[in-house]
Design an enzyme around this catalytic site. Structure first.
Site, PDB file in Angstrom:
ATOM      1  N   LYS A  14       0.693  -1.320  -0.061  1.00  0.00           N
ATOM      2  CA  LYS A  14      -0.162  -0.001  -0.003  1.00  0.00           C
ATOM      3  C   LYS A  14       0.901   1.402  -0.177  1.00  0.00           C
ATOM      4  O   LYS A  14       1.975   1.134   0.261  1.00  0.00           O
ATOM      5  CB  LYS A  14      -0.837   0.013   1.284  1.00  0.00           C
ATOM      6  CG  LYS A  14      -2.015  -1.240   1.087  1.00  0.00           C
ATOM      7  CD  LYS A  14      -2.841  -1.308   2.357  1.00  0.00           C
ATOM      8  CE  LYS A  14      -4.016  -2.267   2.516  1.00  0.00           C
ATOM      9  NZ  LYS A  14      -4.585  -2.280   3.655  1.00  0.00           N
ATOM     10  N   TYR A  54     -12.780  -3.744  -3.402  1.00  0.00           N
ATOM     11  CA  TYR A  54     -13.110  -4.283  -2.199  1.00  0.00           C
ATOM     12  C   TYR A  54     -14.510  -4.915  -2.243  1.00  0.00           C
ATOM     13  O   TYR A  54     -14.845  -5.223  -1.222  1.00  0.00           O
ATOM     14  CB  TYR A  54     -12.931  -3.008  -1.022  1.00  0.00           C
ATOM     15  CG  TYR A  54     -11.642  -3.017  -0.394  1.00  0.00           C
ATOM     16  CD1 TYR A  54     -11.217  -3.867   0.437  1.00  0.00           C
ATOM     17  CD2 TYR A  54     -10.654  -1.784  -0.820  1.00  0.00           C
ATOM     18  CE1 TYR A  54      -9.611  -3.961   0.835  1.00  0.00           C
ATOM     19  CE2 TYR A  54      -9.323  -1.766  -0.425  1.00  0.00           C
ATOM     20  CZ  TYR A  54      -8.810  -2.697   0.401  1.00  0.00           C
ATOM     21  OH  TYR A  54      -7.515  -2.870   1.079  1.00  0.00           O
ATOM     22  N   ARG A 119      -1.313 -14.607   4.151  1.00  0.00           N
ATOM     23  CA  ARG A 119      -1.999 -13.915   5.422  1.00  0.00           C
ATOM     24  C   ARG A 119      -1.468 -14.164   6.510  1.00  0.00           C
ATOM     25  O   ARG A 119      -1.333 -13.313   7.445  1.00  0.00           O
ATOM     26  CB  ARG A 119      -3.507 -14.481   5.273  1.00  0.00           C
ATOM     27  CG  ARG A 119      -4.535 -14.112   4.304  1.00  0.00           C
ATOM     28  CD  ARG A 119      -4.613 -12.867   4.371  1.00  0.00           C
ATOM     29  NE  ARG A 119      -5.773 -12.309   5.346  1.00  0.00           N
ATOM     30  CZ  ARG A 119      -6.633 -11.235   5.376  1.00  0.00           C
ATOM     31  NH1 ARG A 119      -6.500 -10.585   4.538  1.00  0.00           N
ATOM     32  NH2 ARG A 119      -7.583 -11.117   6.313  1.00  0.00           N
ATOM     33  N   THR A 125      -5.558  -7.646  10.431  1.00  0.00           N
ATOM     34  CA  THR A 125      -5.967  -6.497   9.940  1.00  0.00           C
ATOM     35  C   THR A 125      -5.302  -5.216  10.718  1.00  0.00           C
ATOM     36  O   THR A 125      -4.815  -4.360  10.277  1.00  0.00           O
ATOM     37  CB  THR A 125      -7.317  -6.447   9.693  1.00  0.00           C
ATOM     38  OG1 THR A 125      -7.839  -7.443   8.879  1.00  0.00           O
ATOM     39  CG2 THR A 125      -7.698  -5.114   9.063  1.00  0.00           C
ATOM     40  N   ARG A 137       2.655  -6.812   9.216  1.00  0.00           N
ATOM     41  CA  ARG A 137       1.691  -5.635   9.847  1.00  0.00           C
ATOM     42  C   ARG A 137       2.058  -5.423  11.479  1.00  0.00           C
ATOM     43  O   ARG A 137       1.643  -4.196  11.998  1.00  0.00           O
ATOM     44  CB  ARG A 137       0.238  -5.885   9.686  1.00  0.00           C
ATOM     45  CG  ARG A 137      -0.336  -5.526   8.209  1.00  0.00           C
ATOM     46  CD  ARG A 137      -1.444  -6.600   8.002  1.00  0.00           C
ATOM     47  NE  ARG A 137      -2.443  -6.045   6.763  1.00  0.00           N
ATOM     48  CZ  ARG A 137      -3.469  -6.517   6.579  1.00  0.00           C
ATOM     49  NH1 ARG A 137      -4.047  -7.453   7.342  1.00  0.00           N
ATOM     50  NH2 ARG A 137      -4.230  -6.075   5.464  1.00  0.00           N
ATOM     51  N   ASN A 157      -1.855  -0.287   7.330  1.00  0.00           N
ATOM     52  CA  ASN A 157      -1.174  -1.522   7.541  1.00  0.00           C
ATOM     53  C   ASN A 157      -0.280  -2.286   6.416  1.00  0.00           C
ATOM     54  O   ASN A 157      -0.151  -3.266   6.553  1.00  0.00           O
ATOM     55  CB  ASN A 157      -2.301  -2.582   8.138  1.00  0.00           C
ATOM     56  CG  ASN A 157      -3.214  -2.726   7.080  1.00  0.00           C
ATOM     57  OD1 ASN A 157      -3.119  -2.189   5.930  1.00  0.00           O
ATOM     58  ND2 ASN A 157      -4.396  -3.250   7.290  1.00  0.00           N
ATOM     59  N   HIS A 160      -1.710  -5.248   1.361  1.00  0.00           N
ATOM     60  CA  HIS A 160      -3.047  -5.905   1.192  1.00  0.00           C
ATOM     61  C   HIS A 160      -2.503  -7.491   0.943  1.00  0.00           C
ATOM     62  O   HIS A 160      -1.803  -7.524   0.173  1.00  0.00           O
ATOM     63  CB  HIS A 160      -3.862  -5.456   0.113  1.00  0.00           C
ATOM     64  CG  HIS A 160      -4.930  -6.346  -0.215  1.00  0.00           C
ATOM     65  ND1 HIS A 160      -6.083  -6.276   0.359  1.00  0.00           N
ATOM     66  CD2 HIS A 160      -4.988  -7.271  -1.245  1.00  0.00           C
ATOM     67  CE1 HIS A 160      -6.809  -7.520  -0.199  1.00  0.00           C
ATOM     68  NE2 HIS A 160      -6.109  -7.809  -1.293  1.00  0.00           N
ATOM     69  N   GLU A 171      -9.391 -10.758  -7.431  1.00  0.00           N
ATOM     70  CA  GLU A 171      -8.687  -9.786  -7.026  1.00  0.00           C
ATOM     71  C   GLU A 171      -7.456  -9.765  -8.176  1.00  0.00           C
ATOM     72  O   GLU A 171      -7.206  -8.996  -8.902  1.00  0.00           O
ATOM     73  CB  GLU A 171      -8.012  -9.848  -5.889  1.00  0.00           C
ATOM     74  CG  GLU A 171      -8.887  -9.338  -4.921  1.00  0.00           C
ATOM     75  CD  GLU A 171      -8.607  -9.307  -3.320  1.00  0.00           C
ATOM     76  OE1 GLU A 171      -9.390  -9.000  -2.463  1.00  0.00           O
ATOM     77  OE2 GLU A 171      -7.346  -9.607  -3.065  1.00  0.00           O
TER      78      GLU A 171
HETATM   79  P1  GDP Z   1      -7.882  -7.260   5.440  1.00  0.00           P
HETATM   80  O1  GDP Z   1      -8.142  -8.118   4.766  1.00  0.00           O
HETATM   81  O2  GDP Z   1      -6.984  -7.576   6.674  1.00  0.00           O
HETATM   82  O3  GDP Z   1      -6.664  -6.129   4.796  1.00  0.00           O
HETATM   83  O4  GDP Z   1      -9.052  -6.534   6.180  1.00  0.00           O
HETATM   84  P2  GDP Z   1     -10.367  -5.985   5.492  1.00  0.00           P
HETATM   85  O5  GDP Z   1     -10.472  -6.395   4.231  1.00  0.00           O
HETATM   86  O6  GDP Z   1     -11.389  -6.206   6.615  1.00  0.00           O
HETATM   87  O7  GDP Z   1     -10.080  -4.277   5.467  1.00  0.00           O
HETATM   88  C1  GDP Z   1      -9.499  -3.874   4.361  1.00  0.00           C
HETATM   89  C2  GDP Z   1      -8.626  -2.595   4.741  1.00  0.00           C
HETATM   90  O8  GDP Z   1      -9.542  -1.634   5.403  1.00  0.00           O
HETATM   91  C3  GDP Z   1      -7.666  -3.012   6.098  1.00  0.00           C
HETATM   92  O9  GDP Z   1      -6.429  -3.540   5.574  1.00  0.00           O
HETATM   93  C4  GDP Z   1      -7.384  -1.466   6.730  1.00  0.00           C
HETATM   94  O10 GDP Z   1      -6.472  -0.870   5.782  1.00  0.00           O
HETATM   95  C5  GDP Z   1      -8.711  -0.846   6.387  1.00  0.00           C
HETATM   96  N1  GDP Z   1      -9.747  -1.115   7.466  1.00  0.00           N
HETATM   97  C6  GDP Z   1     -10.370  -2.092   7.953  1.00  0.00           C
HETATM   98  N2  GDP Z   1     -11.096  -1.989   8.951  1.00  0.00           N
HETATM   99  C7  GDP Z   1     -11.019  -0.982   9.215  1.00  0.00           C
HETATM  100  C8  GDP Z   1     -11.498  -0.015  10.465  1.00  0.00           C
HETATM  101  O11 GDP Z   1     -12.476  -0.277  11.319  1.00  0.00           O
HETATM  102  N3  GDP Z   1     -11.309   1.529  10.242  1.00  0.00           N
HETATM  103  C9  GDP Z   1     -10.572   1.892   9.391  1.00  0.00           C
HETATM  104  N4  GDP Z   1     -10.461   3.227   9.588  1.00  0.00           N
HETATM  105  N5  GDP Z   1      -9.841   1.175   8.506  1.00  0.00           N
HETATM  106  C10 GDP Z   1     -10.203  -0.280   8.454  1.00  0.00           C
HETATM  107 MG    MG Z   2      -9.628  -8.145   3.255  1.00  0.00          MG
END
Ligand code: GDP
Ligand code: MG
Length: 203
Positions: A14, A54, A119, A125, A137, A157, A160, A171
């Site tokens: 990212k 997403y 992962r 996350t 992360r 973080n 992705h 994706e």
């Molecule tokens: P990942 O698969 O571990 O990346 O998690 P997700 O698919 O649930 O979320 C995508 C991305 O959104 C994460 O990597 C974070 O950068 C961001 N993100 C996720 N949850 C939150 C949240 O509750 N608040 C904020 N501000 N950002 C979030």
């Molecule tokens: Mg995700």
């Protein structure tokens, strides 16, 4: 059925990872575990491309909101809303700004259990609470849902990583044209996958 070693997953360094000079660090961690890099490019994505990324999985919005609400509760904190879709809508807006703010490095990594292994190495996350030390992360980020939500931005973080094999397939197709993912033989794969290695003794 394709062999285990054919599994592929998408990784994106990212914009915070690029700006902090962590491209090499990220690549190193996936390379040294034994995965094969089969696609790589730097690009600047549009906010629309990020929203599509997403929402390829129609369940992502709700699942992401529920994960955040649970993370707040587990810390004894009150979530920004009780409605997962409201929580997610702020997150998705933040992601569109964050991930289109500068170049990202997109990669396809291939190998046995690639999705799960990547992962595990990427970590959970939320850097504060769910990303263990030793993960990308956990080692290179300190952000939290609380801080990023108060500041109205996505949690930073560094990387992705696709969350499931089907997510990975969708994706990869979203970020790469078919000809940009390369099938090739890597000599290292023999020592990792060959059922019979024979003898290494002698010339
Ligand atoms: P990942 O698969 O571990 O990346 O998690 P997700 O698919 O649930 O979320 C995508 C991305 O959104 C994460 O990597 C974070 O950068 C961001 N993100 C996720 N949850 C939150 C949240 O509750 N608040 C904020 N501000 N950002 C979030
Ligand atoms: Mg995700």
């Amino acid at each position: 059925m394709a062999h285990f070693k054919e599994e592929r997953t998408l990784v994106i360094v990212k914009p915070d990872g690029v700006q902090r000079g962590l491209i090499g660090e990220v690549i190193k961690r996936f390379e040294r575990v034994g995965l094969k890099l089969v696609g790589a490019k730097m690009m600047v994505a549009s906010p629309e491309h990020i929203e599509q990324h997403y929402t390829l999985d129609p369940n992502w919005r709700r699942a992401n909101g529920e994960k955040t609400i649970k993370a707040y509760r587990d810390k004894g904190l009150t979530p920004p809303s009780e409605d997962p879709l409201v929580v997610n809508s702020a997150t998705l807006n933040g992601l569109k700004v964050y991930l289109s703010s500068g170049p990202v490095v997109c990669m396809v990594w291939q190998g046995a259990h690639a999705v799960q292994i990547v992962r595990k190495i990427a970590g959970g996350t939320e850097p504060l609470a769910s990303a263990d030390i030793g993960t990308i992360r956990g080692d290179f980020a300190l952000d939290s849902y609380q801080m990023s939500d108060v500041d109205k931005r996505a949690t930073r973080n560094v990387v992705h990583a696709s969350g499931s094999v089907s997510e990975a397939t969708d994706e990869i197709a979203h970020w790469f044209k078919p000809g940009e993912v390369i099938s090739y033989r890597l000599l290292n794969e023999a020592i990792i996958y060959a059922p019979e290695l024979g003898s290494f003794l002698g010339d």
